[in-house]
Structures are given as C-alpha cells and as structure tokens.
Design a protein around this motif. Structure first.
Motif, PDB file in Angstrom:
ATOM      1  N   SER A  15       7.098   9.685 -62.652  1.00 21.69           N
ATOM      2  CA  SER A  15       6.293  10.300 -61.606  1.00 21.69           C
ATOM      3  C   SER A  15       5.105  11.044 -62.201  1.00 21.69           C
ATOM      4  CB  SER A  15       7.157  11.260 -60.780  1.00 21.69           C
ATOM      5  OG  SER A  15       6.379  11.948 -59.828  1.00 21.69           O
ATOM      6  N   ALA A  16       5.334  11.783 -63.278  1.00 22.29           N
ATOM      7  CA  ALA A  16       4.255  12.535 -63.918  1.00 22.29           C
ATOM      8  C   ALA A  16       3.151  11.604 -64.402  1.00 22.29           C
ATOM      9  CB  ALA A  16       4.811  13.363 -65.075  1.00 22.29           C
ATOM     10  N   ARG A  17       3.530  10.434 -64.939  1.00 19.50           N
ATOM     11  CA  ARG A  17       2.522   9.475 -65.408  1.00 19.50           C
ATOM     12  C   ARG A  17       1.682   8.960 -64.237  1.00 19.50           C
ATOM     13  NH1 ARG A  17       6.881   7.887 -68.833  1.00 19.50           N
ATOM     14  NH2 ARG A  17       7.484   6.222 -67.382  1.00 19.50           N
ATOM     15  N   ARG A  18       2.339   8.663 -63.120  1.00 28.77           N
ATOM     16  CA  ARG A  18       1.597   8.174 -61.953  1.00 28.77           C
ATOM     17  C   ARG A  18       0.659   9.242 -61.402  1.00 28.77           C
ATOM     18  NH1 ARG A  18       6.496   5.580 -60.534  1.00 28.77           N
ATOM     19  NH2 ARG A  18       7.140   7.479 -59.455  1.00 28.77           N
ATOM     20  N   ILE A  19       1.191  10.470 -61.271  1.00 25.79           N
ATOM     21  CA  ILE A  19       0.407  11.556 -60.675  1.00 25.79           C
ATOM     22  C   ILE A  19      -0.829  11.861 -61.518  1.00 25.79           C
ATOM     23  CG2 ILE A  19       0.450  14.058 -60.281  1.00 25.79           C
ATOM     24  CD1 ILE A  19       3.304  13.715 -59.206  1.00 25.79           C
ATOM     25  N   ALA A  20      -0.704  11.765 -62.841  1.00 23.93           N
ATOM     26  CA  ALA A  20      -1.831  12.044 -63.728  1.00 23.93           C
ATOM     27  C   ALA A  20      -3.001  11.094 -63.475  1.00 23.93           C
ATOM     28  CB  ALA A  20      -1.383  11.950 -65.185  1.00 23.93           C
ATOM     29  N   LYS A  21      -2.723   9.905 -62.953  1.00 22.40           N
ATOM     30  CA  LYS A  21      -3.788   8.917 -62.702  1.00 22.40           C
ATOM     31  C   LYS A  21      -4.158   8.818 -61.223  1.00 22.40           C
ATOM     32  CE  LYS A  21      -1.652   5.969 -66.202  1.00 22.40           C
ATOM     33  NZ  LYS A  21      -1.085   4.613 -66.424  1.00 22.40           N
ATOM     34  N   ASN A  22      -3.515   9.618 -60.386  1.00 20.21           N
ATOM     35  CA  ASN A  22      -3.666   9.464 -58.940  1.00 20.21           C
ATOM     36  C   ASN A  22      -4.808  10.346 -58.416  1.00 20.21           C
ATOM     37  OD1 ASN A  22      -3.343   9.706 -56.084  1.00 20.21           O
ATOM     38  ND2 ASN A  22      -1.202   9.101 -56.272  1.00 20.21           N
ATOM     39  N   PRO A  23      -5.914   9.743 -57.921  1.00 20.59           N
ATOM     40  CA  PRO A  23      -7.023  10.547 -57.375  1.00 20.59           C
ATOM     41  C   PRO A  23      -6.596  11.409 -56.187  1.00 20.59           C
ATOM     42  CG  PRO A  23      -7.712   8.273 -57.762  1.00 20.59           C
ATOM     43  CD  PRO A  23      -6.220   8.299 -57.912  1.00 20.59           C
ATOM     44  N   GLY A  24      -5.580  10.959 -55.448  1.00 19.52           N
ATOM     45  CA  GLY A  24      -5.100  11.744 -54.324  1.00 19.52           C
ATOM     46  C   GLY A  24      -4.518  13.072 -54.790  1.00 19.52           C
ATOM     47  N   ARG A  53     -14.654  11.631 -53.652  1.00 18.78           N
ATOM     48  CA  ARG A  53     -13.825  10.929 -54.638  1.00 18.78           C
ATOM     49  C   ARG A  53     -12.550  10.406 -53.984  1.00 18.78           C
ATOM     50  NH1 ARG A  53     -15.282  15.249 -58.145  1.00 18.78           N
ATOM     51  NH2 ARG A  53     -13.218  16.213 -57.829  1.00 18.78           N
ATOM     52  N   LEU A  54     -11.987  11.224 -53.096  1.00 19.69           N
ATOM     53  CA  LEU A  54     -10.794  10.783 -52.375  1.00 19.69           C
ATOM     54  C   LEU A  54     -11.124   9.626 -51.449  1.00 19.69           C
ATOM     55  CD1 LEU A  54      -7.809  11.186 -51.589  1.00 19.69           C
ATOM     56  CD2 LEU A  54      -8.583  12.826 -49.859  1.00 19.69           C
ATOM     57  N   ARG A  55     -12.265   9.706 -50.788  1.00 17.42           N
ATOM     58  CA  ARG A  55     -12.658   8.629 -49.871  1.00 17.42           C
ATOM     59  C   ARG A  55     -12.899   7.325 -50.630  1.00 17.42           C
ATOM     60  NH1 ARG A  55     -13.978  10.184 -44.736  1.00 17.42           N
ATOM     61  NH2 ARG A  55     -15.393   8.415 -44.466  1.00 17.42           N
ATOM     62  N   GLU A  56     -13.474   7.425 -51.806  1.00 14.78           N
ATOM     63  CA  GLU A  56     -13.679   6.228 -52.631  1.00 14.78           C
ATOM     64  C   GLU A  56     -12.334   5.607 -52.993  1.00 14.78           C
ATOM     65  OE1 GLU A  56     -15.889   4.895 -56.812  1.00 14.78           O
ATOM     66  OE2 GLU A  56     -15.635   7.022 -56.317  1.00 14.78           O
ATOM     67  N   PHE A  57     -11.363   6.440 -53.335  1.00 14.90           N
ATOM     68  CA  PHE A  57     -10.011   5.970 -53.649  1.00 14.90           C
ATOM     69  C   PHE A  57      -9.387   5.249 -52.459  1.00 14.90           C
ATOM     70  CE2 PHE A  57      -5.409   7.370 -53.552  1.00 14.90           C
ATOM     71  CZ  PHE A  57      -4.956   6.411 -54.451  1.00 14.90           C
ATOM     72  N   ARG A  58      -9.678   5.718 -51.245  1.00 12.40           N
ATOM     73  CA  ARG A  58      -9.119   5.112 -50.031  1.00 12.40           C
ATOM     74  C   ARG A  58      -9.984   3.975 -49.502  1.00 12.40           C
ATOM     75  NH1 ARG A  58      -3.839   6.463 -50.093  1.00 12.40           N
ATOM     76  NH2 ARG A  58      -3.454   8.684 -49.681  1.00 12.40           N
ATOM     77  N   GLY A  59     -11.099   3.668 -50.202  1.00 14.57           N
ATOM     78  CA  GLY A  59     -11.954   2.571 -49.750  1.00 14.57           C
ATOM     79  C   GLY A  59     -12.804   2.921 -48.549  1.00 14.57           C
ATOM     80  N   LEU A  60     -13.173   4.204 -48.416  1.00 16.69           N
ATOM     81  CA  LEU A  60     -13.961   4.676 -47.278  1.00 16.69           C
ATOM     82  C   LEU A  60     -15.368   5.026 -47.728  1.00 16.69           C
ATOM     83  CD1 LEU A  60     -11.286   7.109 -45.769  1.00 16.69           C
ATOM     84  CD2 LEU A  60     -11.915   4.857 -44.872  1.00 16.69           C
ATOM     85  N   PRO A  61     -16.362   4.945 -46.825  1.00 20.07           N
ATOM     86  CA  PRO A  61     -17.739   5.299 -47.192  1.00 20.07           C
ATOM     87  C   PRO A  61     -17.863   6.793 -47.460  1.00 20.07           C
ATOM     88  CG  PRO A  61     -17.570   4.894 -44.821  1.00 20.07           C
ATOM     89  CD  PRO A  61     -16.261   4.468 -45.424  1.00 20.07           C
ATOM     90  N   ALA A  62     -18.807   7.135 -48.327  1.00 14.77           N
ATOM     91  CA  ALA A  62     -19.010   8.539 -48.686  1.00 14.77           C
ATOM     92  C   ALA A  62     -19.616   9.312 -47.519  1.00 14.77           C
ATOM     93  CB  ALA A  62     -19.919   8.638 -49.906  1.00 14.77           C
TER      94      ALA A  62
END
Length: 689
Positions: A577-586, A630-639
């Motif tokens: 979990s720690a490895r995933r969270i470290a790379k998770n923009p959310g 940055r979060l919106r980019e991660f979710r595929g949403l326009p800035a």
C-alpha cells in the motif's frame, strides 16, 4: 465567546420572543438559581462518571474557564482586571456548593461594562477611518492562548489593529468603503447588543458550564429556556439544513453535516468551515454573524421547510484572512432513506468487491414502537445489501464508515453480529464501576468472507464500536485514519425531579458511562487505530476527543471472553500500500491539502499591510489551483482557469459533484489492499508442461 458549549443540529422552529436589553442591576442570582447550583453540584459529585471533587483546584479551573467563556480572545479584560478578580480564584467552589453566586455575577457585570466601552472605542475608530494600509505590522487574531493585555492602553492598540484588520479583510473581499462601514458598524453594535441582552439566566448558565466543562467536555447545563429550545429541536430533528454547529472564538464553525441533509447533499459545506453571514430567501440582506452567540446564529438559520437560507462561508482551507463564498440551501426534511446504507460493486484487477457505505447507525424507533414489522434500521438494510452482493458473487466486502458520527448502540451491536456467529461486541462501564456486556443477539453469520472497514477521523461512537469489535475478533482489516475517540455515554437529567415542587429548573447533560472494547481497551480518546494507517492521518492527532479540554483519558478493563477468528499479518499489505500511495497523485493531493490546513491552523497572526495580504492571498490561491489541476489531470479532466470554476459544481447534479473523485481516493486504495489480501489467500495453480 463560548457561552453555549453544546453543538446544535439546525432545525426548523417557531419564532422566539425578541430579546430586549437587560438592566445591569437585574444581573443578580435569584433563589431558584441558587437552589439549582446546589442540585447540580450534588448530581455531578454523585452521578458523573468522573466523580469530581469541588475543591480549590477545581475552583481555580472554573475561574479560568469562566473568564475564557466570557472573553475567549482576551480582548476585553486586561491583566489589571484579572488581578482584581483573583480574590475569587479559590472561592468559586464555595459559590457552587453554597449557592452564593455573587462573584460570578460581579465578574459578568464588569465584563458587560468593558464590552460597552470597547465597542464604543471600535466604532469611533471605524468612523475616523485613519488607517495606513502600507504600514508593516501584524495583528494577532487568535489570542486564546496569549497573555492578558497589561492595561487599557495595550487593549487600545489591540482594538486599533482589530478594526484595521476587519476593514482590510472586507476590502480584499471586494467591498467598497460604504459597505465596509455599514457591515462593521452592525457587527460591533451587534456584539454589544447581544451582551446587553444576556439575562441572569444566561449568566448563571455560563458560570455553571464553566464548572461542568472543567470536569469533562460532554457535560453541560441547559437553562429552562434553552431546554425548551432543545426540545423543539429534538421534536423536529429531521427537518432543517442538517448541520451541527459549535462556537470557536467569535466564529460559528461547522462541526459536521448530517447524512441526507441539505448541507451534506450540497457538497459545499465541510467540517471546520466558518459561517460569517446568514441571509433569508433569494434576495434577503446578508446578516454578518461574526461575534454572535451560537444560539443566536441557530435562531437566525431556522425557518420553515422548503424555504431558502443563504450562508456566507469562510472555508477552512482559506484561513482567517481568506475570501468568503456564498452557499444557498433549501431547508428540507431529512428523510430516513437519505441517510440509509447503500452499496456498489467495484473491480480491481479481476477481484470483485462490494462496497457498503453506512452514513449513520439509524433505527426507526417510531415505527418500531408502533408495531411496524419491517421498520427500517441499519442492520436490516445492510443485511439485504449483503445478500444482494453475495448473489452478485463478490470476492470481498468493504464497509465504508467515513464521516459516520454514530447513532444507535443496538444497531452497532446487531450490525457486528452480521459478520460473527456469536460473542460480546462492547462493554459499558457506569459511574458505579458496574460493567454490562452487549452481545451479538443473533447466532446467524450473514457474511463470512474477506472484509475491510474504512474509517476516518470523523468516524465516531457507534462506528468505533463496530470497527473495534471487527478488529478485536480479527474478523477484518481496519483501514484509514485513527477515529474520533468518542467513547462516553451521556444522559439528560431533569433537575426538577430533585425538587418537591417539580419546577422546571433546566437539565443537565451528564456523562455517566464509558465504552470499552472486547479486548478491554476504551474507544475513548485514542479511538480505533487502523491496521493500515493512511498518510492523510497527520492532522487527526489534533482532532476529535484528543483536541478537547478535560476529555476522559484512555483506560482499560478486563477483556471479555471472545474467540479470535483468524490471525492476520498486514506487513506485506502495508508495504504494498505504501508503494502505491507514494506514486498516487490522488493521495498527493490529500496530503498536501492536509499539510496546508495544519500550517493555517498554526498561524495566529496576519499582516496588516495590504500589498502583503494580497500577495499572500494570490499565492495561496495559485498553489491550490495548481494542486487541483494536477488531480484533474490524473482523472483525465480539463484544467481549471481559476478556483471559481470549481465552485460551479454547485449547479451540477449530485452524481457529478465529485467528478475529480476526491472521496474515492481512500476507497480505491482500500479496494487495492483487500484485493491484495484476497489474492494472497487464493490457491496457486501449478503450471503443467
């Protein structure tokens, strides 16, 4: 000023009689209040869980608490005033025990005189308009922990800075000079008016609550007038905007929103946001409520079902010097189905998981009392959802208890029983030391498969009982943040029952028992510590019971006999979990938001130089915008071009409100963890050449 320690659920209600100015000569205790003080003292010493002793140490604590309740920001009393009152420091225990209440009233009468003087001083400053906003100086807006100002001259300078800050804050919000003078003139006049309207009953209540809050934060006295108001609220508790408010210095703060209520449905109000203005209907004038008593704000927000109330909100994320925004809500009935449990199915790399979200532990007691066979309850609804999810062949279940502030104890006990065959669920210890064990009433285990429970810092009371039992039985994984830590039980005591006349002398909300887990530890103070703690938990250490003065400490009793249902090793799950969270923009978004809030809460000063304040404001807005994009980019949403675009979410459908998936960030990781556990326990198939 924290004169009403009880948080209120905002509900509709009838109009109250308009208060009038009370003559300062009327501010004296009557015989009934003296008698009430004696009864409260005896009830506290005999029945409160802590069995407090009224001695000089308690007297000193009451002295400090009473002064704080009157002048929370230390802007009216000077150190010289406090020195005059020091003769009472060791005598307030005698006041309560004998009913000789004159010291409390003498302190209040002096306070009222000082408020009148200071408000006149502030009004003169406002009218003079002689402020230099290019001067480099600081204003300490939070003085709750500061030393008392030494004398009147020091208070003069403090109030000069306060008025200057108030003007600057409104200038930054875009108001012109005429609007600013009108708003602040009404604000200052309102502070003086509300203090002048406080009757002897209000002074007595404030003093008694200085005693009860010096013992424990959930015990408080309600005068006959406030008790009547409370009854109105309880009878109509399923109508209103659905928000629980508390008083924080001179601000009215949103403590929580009620599941299914207009405030919660809007998605625009969050815990920690401050209400700084209230308006009625679409076009009513916004009433500035900074410095108002909590009950007065409650009265103003009340109104009939389907009517509109507009709130001016200072978001927690903005800090004291930030910009406000307006939220429009329609008062409505909070229907049972609006806060009912609901479910969905999500897939994680071939693993199907059922998610059951439980906003509250509810039970339709009215329908049950009327003999309705199929009355609604959390346990009944979740049982049906579990049956449906199992028929859909899910591989595991996640119970989402985030923001669940609790509810029915019987529901917490029965819900736990859906996941175990039998055994104790929670222990309840009363003020006499007697321990009663609440057990699973049904031997049927509805779901026996892989299980995870997701909690956060706002999961409280019944939520903690359920999560703690699941953890104590090793029945499932607990994921998320340390919970609220509310492990005490309160009851309402009608004080009139101790009088032969049975007169109404108010009620005491009394802490009389404490919850303990199956393994013997309390849910109080520490809450439930998850097996895997998410890095968003940094601010949880200063949240909940841990942040309350005089909260009962963690304690333990003998464990209740119970059977462990398995031995779980979470080391590998935690590391993955720690490895995933470290790379998770959310999670990066959540962690940075949390760090910003912690930094804002540490600050207690602002610059009074306009150019500096504007630059700080613009910089903070840009940082928040970049983070959001940055979060919106991660979710595929326009800035977004600016944060005002994000506020347009208030006009979209409820399903679209969280298009950035902020509420799903923790849920998605919980699904990954449970999926990891399920895959690790599946039999491995050997390859045959």
């Amino acid at each position: 000023m924290t004169l009403l320690p009880v948080a209120f659920c905002l509900v509709t209600g009838g109009a109250l009689a308009k208060p009038t100015t009370v003559s300062i000569d009327e501010l004296r205790a009557d015989e009934q209040q003296r008698q009430t003080a004696l009864i409260i003292t005896q009830v506290m010493e005999k029945f409160h869980y802590r069995k407090p002793r009224l001695d000089n140490d308690m007297s000193s604590a009451v002295f400090d608490r009473y002064l704080e309740s009157l002048d929370a920001n230390r802007s009216f009393f000077s150190a010289a005033d406090i020195a005059e009152f020091e003769a009472y420091r060791d005598k307030l225990d005698d006041s309560l025990r004998t009913g000789k209440l004159e010291p409390a009233f003498q302190i209040f009468r002096r306070f009222r005189e000082l408020v009148e003087y200071r408000i006149g001083f502030a009004t003169d400053l406002l009218e003079s308009n002689e402020f230099n906003f290019n001067r480099d100086e600081q204003y300490q807006f939070d003085r709750s922990k500061a030393e008392w100002m030494p004398d009147g001259a020091a208070l003069d300078d403090l109030w000069r800075k306060r008025v200057k800050n108030d003007i600057l804050s409104l200038r930054l919000s875009g108001k012109d000079e005429k609007e600013i003078n009108k708003t602040l003139g009404k604000r200052y006049e309102g502070i003086a008016r509300r203090v002048s309207q406080m009757a002897a009953e209000d002074v007595f209540q404030a003093f008694v609550n200085a005693f009860t809050l010096s013992v424990e934060p959930h015990t408080s006295y309600m005068s006959p007038r406030l008790s009547e108001n409370f009854d109105i609220g309880m009878r109509l508790s399923l109508q209103g905007i659905g928000a629980v408010l508390s008083n924080d210095n001179e601000f009215t703060e949103i403590q929580s929103t009620v599941p299914g209520g207009p405030a919660e449905k809007s998605g625009e109000l969050k815990s920690g946001d401050r209400i700084v203005g209230v308006a009625q209907g679409d076009g009513g004038e916004m009433e500035d409520v900074i410095g108002w008593r909590l009950q007065d704000v409650v009265d103003l927000i009340r109104g009939p079902k389907d009517s509109i109330v507009r709130l001016s909100i200072l978001p927690k994320s903005q800090g004291i010097g930030g910009r406000t925004r307006e939220v429009t809500l329609t008062r409505d009935e909070i229907k049972l189905e609006d806060k009912a449990a609901k479910s969905e199915v999500i897939e994680v790399e071939g693993v199907r998981l059922g998610v059951v979200e439980i906003p509250a532990f509810y039970r339709d007691f009215g329908a049950q009392a009327a003999g309705v066979e199929n009355f609604r309850s959390t346990t009944r609804d979740v049982r049906a959802l579990l049956d449906k999810l199992q028929s859909d062949r899910v591989d595991g279940i996640i119970i989402d208890l985030r923001r669940n502030g609790g509810g029915s104890l019987s529901e917490a006990t029965e819900l736990t029983g859906l996941f175990i065959e039998k055994g104790p669920v929670v222990q309840v210890k009363d003020s006499s030391g007697n321990v009663e064990i609440e057990r699973d009433p049904d031997p049927e285990q509805v779901y026996a498969g892989p299980l995870a429970v997701l909690v956060d810092r706002n999961s409280a009371s019944a939520s903690e009982i359920f999560a703690g039992a699941i953890q104590d039985y090793n029945r499932g994984l607990i994921l998320g943040e340390p919970t609220f830590g509310k492990g005490t039980v309160q009851t309402l005591v009608d004080l009139g029952r101790f009088l032969r006349s049975r007169d109404d002398i108010g009620r005491l909300r009394l802490t009389m028992a404490q919850f303990f887990r199956v393994q013997g530890g309390s849910t109080q103070h520490r809450g439930v510590m998850p097996d895997i703690v998410y890095p968003t938990a940094k601010g949880a250490a200063e949240h909940g019971e841990r942040a309350l003065d005089n909260a009962l400490p963690w304690a333990s009793i003998q464990p209740a006999e119970h059977q462990l249902l398995g031995v779980q090793s979470v080391t590998e799950l935690r590391e993955a979990s720690a490895r995933r969270i470290a790379k998770n923009p959310g999670f990066r978004f959540l962690i940075e938001e949390e760090e910003d809030l912690i930094d804002l809460e540490k600050r207690n000063t602002v610059s009074l130089r306009e150019s500096v304040r504007r630059a700080e404001w613009d910089e903070r807005e840009q940082v928040r915008l970049d983070r959001r994009n940055r979060l919106r980019e991660f979710r595929g949403l326009p800035a977004l071009d600016n944060l005002d675009d994000a506020d347009e979410e208030r006009f979209v459908s409820e399903e679209e409100k969280d298009e950035e998936g902020i509420r799903r960030i923790m849920l998605e990781e919980s699904a990954n963890i449970l999926a990891d556990q399920i895959r690790s326990t599946r039999p491995r198939t050997a390859l045959v050449n």
